[in-house]
Write a protein that holds these residues in place. Structure first.
Motif, PDB file in Angstrom:
ATOM      1  N   UNK A  79       0.813  -1.218   0.000  1.00 27.62           N
ATOM      2  CA  UNK A  79       0.000   0.000   0.000  1.00 27.62           C
ATOM      3  C   UNK A  79       0.847   1.269   0.000  1.00 27.62           C
ATOM      4  N   UNK A  80       2.086   1.167   0.428  1.00 27.71           N
ATOM      5  CA  UNK A  80       2.926   2.355   0.579  1.00 27.71           C
ATOM      6  C   UNK A  80       3.108   3.155  -0.681  1.00 27.71           C
ATOM      7  N   UNK A  81       3.031   2.492  -1.848  1.00 24.21           N
ATOM      8  CA  UNK A  81       3.240   3.240  -3.099  1.00 24.21           C
ATOM      9  C   UNK A  81       2.075   4.177  -3.410  1.00 24.21           C
ATOM     10  N   UNK A  82       1.019   4.131  -2.604  1.00 24.10           N
ATOM     11  CA  UNK A  82      -0.123   5.020  -2.832  1.00 24.10           C
ATOM     12  C   UNK A  82       0.125   6.430  -2.330  1.00 24.10           C
ATOM     13  N   UNK A  83       1.232   6.673  -1.624  1.00 25.21           N
ATOM     14  CA  UNK A  83       1.459   8.004  -1.035  1.00 25.21           C
ATOM     15  C   UNK A  83       2.881   8.460  -1.315  1.00 25.21           C
ATOM     16  N   UNK A  84       2.998   9.741  -1.684  1.00 24.38           N
ATOM     17  CA  UNK A  84       4.333  10.326  -1.853  1.00 24.38           C
ATOM     18  C   UNK A  84       4.253  11.822  -1.611  1.00 24.38           C
ATOM     19  N   UNK A  85       5.382  12.410  -1.226  1.00 30.54           N
ATOM     20  CA  UNK A  85       5.468  13.852  -1.031  1.00 30.54           C
ATOM     21  C   UNK A  85       6.672  14.368  -1.795  1.00 30.54           C
ATOM     22  N   UNK A  86       6.462  15.439  -2.550  1.00 30.79           N
ATOM     23  CA  UNK A  86       7.507  16.020  -3.384  1.00 30.79           C
ATOM     24  C   UNK A  86       7.845  17.414  -2.870  1.00 30.79           C
ATOM     25  N   UNK A  93       6.816  23.798 -10.158  1.00 30.33           N
ATOM     26  CA  UNK A  93       5.452  23.838 -10.678  1.00 30.33           C
ATOM     27  C   UNK A  93       4.577  22.821  -9.951  1.00 30.33           C
ATOM     28  N   UNK A  94       3.303  23.171  -9.822  1.00 34.86           N
ATOM     29  CA  UNK A  94       2.322  22.266  -9.235  1.00 34.86           C
ATOM     30  C   UNK A  94       1.249  21.949 -10.266  1.00 34.86           C
ATOM     31  N   UNK A  95       0.525  20.841 -10.095  1.00 34.95           N
ATOM     32  CA  UNK A  95      -0.576  20.533 -11.014  1.00 34.95           C
ATOM     33  C   UNK A  95      -1.618  21.653 -11.003  1.00 34.95           C
ATOM     34  N   UNK A  96      -2.219  21.962 -12.165  1.00 39.77           N
ATOM     35  CA  UNK A  96      -2.139  21.222 -13.418  1.00 39.77           C
ATOM     36  C   UNK A  96      -1.000  21.634 -14.350  1.00 39.77           C
ATOM     37  N   UNK A  97      -0.110  22.536 -13.914  1.00 38.75           N
ATOM     38  CA  UNK A  97       1.031  22.910 -14.765  1.00 38.75           C
ATOM     39  C   UNK A  97       1.922  21.693 -15.033  1.00 38.75           C
ATOM     40  N   UNK A  98       1.972  20.769 -14.100  1.00 38.54           N
ATOM     41  CA  UNK A  98       2.595  19.460 -14.308  1.00 38.54           C
ATOM     42  C   UNK A  98       1.555  18.426 -13.914  1.00 38.54           C
ATOM     43  N   UNK A  99       1.696  17.211 -14.427  1.00 39.96           N
ATOM     44  CA  UNK A  99       0.727  16.176 -14.105  1.00 39.96           C
ATOM     45  C   UNK A  99       1.299  15.215 -13.067  1.00 39.96           C
ATOM     46  N   UNK A 116       2.476  17.977  -3.237  1.00 42.76           N
ATOM     47  CA  UNK A 116       3.481  18.887  -3.777  1.00 42.76           C
ATOM     48  C   UNK A 116       3.689  19.978  -2.724  1.00 42.76           C
ATOM     49  N   UNK A 117       4.858  19.998  -2.118  1.00 43.67           N
ATOM     50  CA  UNK A 117       5.132  20.956  -1.042  1.00 43.67           C
ATOM     51  C   UNK A 117       5.970  22.111  -1.578  1.00 43.67           C
ATOM     52  N   UNK A 118       5.359  23.265  -1.682  1.00 43.95           N
ATOM     53  CA  UNK A 118       6.064  24.458  -2.136  1.00 43.95           C
ATOM     54  C   UNK A 118       6.156  25.477  -1.019  1.00 43.95           C
ATOM     55  N   UNK A 119       6.773  26.604  -1.314  1.00 39.44           N
ATOM     56  CA  UNK A 119       6.961  27.637  -0.291  1.00 39.44           C
ATOM     57  C   UNK A 119       5.633  28.263   0.138  1.00 39.44           C
ATOM     58  N   UNK A 120       4.637  28.253  -0.751  1.00 37.69           N
ATOM     59  CA  UNK A 120       3.362  28.885  -0.416  1.00 37.69           C
ATOM     60  C   UNK A 120       2.367  27.970   0.247  1.00 37.69           C
ATOM     61  N   UNK A 123      -0.067  21.287  -2.141  1.00 40.17           N
ATOM     62  CA  UNK A 123      -1.086  20.878  -3.106  1.00 40.17           C
ATOM     63  C   UNK A 123      -1.241  19.371  -3.000  1.00 40.17           C
ATOM     64  N   UNK A 124      -2.447  18.925  -2.683  1.00 36.60           N
ATOM     65  CA  UNK A 124      -2.727  17.499  -2.534  1.00 36.60           C
ATOM     66  C   UNK A 124      -3.441  17.009  -3.778  1.00 36.60           C
ATOM     67  N   UNK A 125      -2.885  15.971  -4.399  1.00 43.76           N
ATOM     68  CA  UNK A 125      -3.487  15.374  -5.588  1.00 43.76           C
ATOM     69  C   UNK A 125      -4.001  13.980  -5.243  1.00 43.76           C
ATOM     70  N   UNK A 126      -5.257  13.723  -5.584  1.00 42.56           N
ATOM     71  CA  UNK A 126      -5.856  12.405  -5.404  1.00 42.56           C
ATOM     72  C   UNK A 126      -6.144  11.859  -6.801  1.00 42.56           C
ATOM     73  N   UNK A 127      -5.438  10.803  -7.161  1.00 45.80           N
ATOM     74  CA  UNK A 127      -5.450  10.282  -8.527  1.00 45.80           C
ATOM     75  C   UNK A 127      -6.008   8.864  -8.557  1.00 45.80           C
ATOM     76  N   UNK A 128      -6.781   8.571  -9.597  1.00 41.85           N
ATOM     77  CA  UNK A 128      -7.217   7.191  -9.804  1.00 41.85           C
ATOM     78  C   UNK A 128      -7.398   6.933 -11.290  1.00 41.85           C
ATOM     79  N   UNK A 129      -7.764   5.711 -11.632  1.00 38.90           N
ATOM     80  CA  UNK A 129      -7.959   5.256 -12.999  1.00 38.90           C
ATOM     81  C   UNK A 129      -9.457   5.102 -13.238  1.00 38.90           C
TER      82      UNK A 129
END
Length: 436
Positions: A79-86, A93-99, A116-120, A123-129
């Motif tokens: 299950x661990x591959x379901x979560x990541x932090x960048x 850049x954050x989505x949708x500027x990048x996917x 996606x952790x930026x200075x401001x 951004x949390x992305x929840x992705x599925x198929x």
């Protein structure tokens, strides 16, 4: 010693077809939530893992075993591959500027949470198929994740309610119609006829991109007023603008005054009685609208046709015909399903035609994702919402629309190279212009 196989669950027709549509587009969808501060990533990961545990389908992989498609549960160690932090650089850049990274449907789990952790802020992305669920299902998963995050903050032992093995078929939709209504709907169903496609530079695959326009609040008010003038809805106006923009971007005299089709969809959950909140699944059907417009056509010229066509669909028996179409092929087994896709792909390659698709997600309620307690203890503000739809390459093309805090956004995702970014951006400008 015999090894006990993992639990397996049947894959219904709508799931299977949306899995295999990956042969003609990338069925990845993402909810993008941008906050004005940092979430607690450890708690968000814990919430993700507990959400996976709560649903046997989310904690599964797609597989075809002995000729049968199944959702096969995977071990917790996967299950661990379901979560990541960048961690982003200052100019990151954050989505949708990048996917964001996609979900590996055949490995599981059926959710991917990327921060996606930026200075401001985060951004949390929840992705599925799409093979796992439709757009409403992705929104549901993002809402459930937000709820689980709040739950774990309030109680470290909190776990979302277990869904158990729920009905993922369309049977509950068909049960809303009489046998006679189903028979008539099936008799009235006409096969889709592809007559045109978005301008392509080349066939094949490219670099995944997204493009969007967000219209200010006052624009939505004008669109509503126009819809009311013609006895229609905001969705009718959007369909008309989408169609006219497609004519404009193609700039082909053969399209003028000639019937051309666009595909759109209906979420069948709206027919279910009461306010039951369903877990993620595929319950949306597609249908085709045939429209035509002459040179110089405006929204006013085409809106009456769109309004009447949509009213006829809404007043009719939308749903059973589409469901029966796929169920009938599905009943023939994997050989019949694969033959259907082989014929479809061969036709696209031979004719180079694929009608465009438009989907309206409606109004996004920010309260479904709030409050979102931050790492510093304060409740974060949800600054932006985006929905990145399925990613198209020739000859497919898809645009979605949604409204967030009174602002209407139109969004498309595509593969650059086969499609020109300049052409895609110009198309959105045309849509924007027709909605002005």
């Amino acid at each position: 010693m015999m090894t006990v196989p993992p639990p397996r669950h049947p894959v219904p027709a709508f799931d299977l077809f949306n899995v295999l549509f990956e042969q003609i587009y990338d069925p990845t969808m993402t909810v993008v939530l941008t906050f004005d501060g940092q979430v607690d990533e450890a708690i968000l990961k814990m919430a993700t893992m507990r959400l996976i545990r709560s649903n046997p389908y989310i904690r599964s992989r797609f597989a075809v075993l002995d000729g049968q498609p199944v959702w096969e549960e995977i071990g917790e160690e996967e299950w661990g591959r379901a979560f990541s932090i960048l961690e982003l650089p200052e100019d990151g850049k954050i989505p949708p500027a990048v996917l964001p990274p996609s979900v590996d449907l055949r490995a599981g789990p059926q959710i991917r949470v990327t921060v996606y952790r930026g200075t401001g802020g985060d951004t949390i992305c929840v992705t599925c198929h799409h093979g796992f669920c439709d757009a409403t299902g992705v929104l549901t998963m993002a809402e459930d994740l937000s709820s689980a995050y709040r739950g774990v903050i309030a109680d470290p032992h909190y776990a979302p309610p277990d869904t158990g093995c729920y009905d993922r078929t369309t049977d509950r939709i068909l049960s809303l119609f009489t046998e006679e209504e189903c028979r008539l709907a099936i008799a009235e169903e006409e096969p889709f006829v592809d007559r045109w496609h978005f301008p392509a530079e080349q066939v094949g695959r490219g670099t995944q991109r997204a493009a969007c326009r967000t219209l200010p609040v006052d624009r939505l008010g004008r669109i509503k007023a126009l819809a009311k003038e013609y006895g229609g809805t905001v969705n009718d106006v959007l369909i008309a603008a989408f169609f006219l923009a497609f004519l404009a971007i193609r700039d082909d005299p053969a399209d003028r005054g000639t019937p051309r089709g666009i595909l759109t969809s209906a979420d069948m959950r709206r027919l279910l009685p009461g306010a039951e909140r369903l877990p993620p699944m595929n319950l949306s059907v597609a249908f085709e609208l045939m429209l035509e417009a002459g040179p110089g056509a405006t929204l006013g010229d085409i809106l009456p046709r769109v309004v009447s066509s949509m009213k006829r669909r809404k007043d009719g028996r939308i749903g059973p015909g589409c469901i029966h179409f796929y169920d009938e092929i599905y009943a023939g087994g994997m050989d019949a399903v694969e033959a259907f896709f082989d014929d479809m792909i061969d036709r696209y390659r031979r004719d180079g035609e694929k009608n465009p698709v438009f989907a309206n997600l409606g109004i996004i309620n920010p309260d479904e994702y709030l409050p979102m307690p931050g790492k510093d203890g304060r409740d974060l503000s949800l600054e932006r919402f985006h929905f990145i739809p399925c990613i198209c390459w020739p000859y497919g093309f898809l645009m979605v629309a949604y409204t967030f805090r009174g602002e209407l956004t139109i969004m498309t995702a595509y593969e650059e190279g086969p499609y020109s970014t300049e052409t895609v951006e110009r198309f959105l400008e045309y849509v924007d212009g027709y909605l002005a």
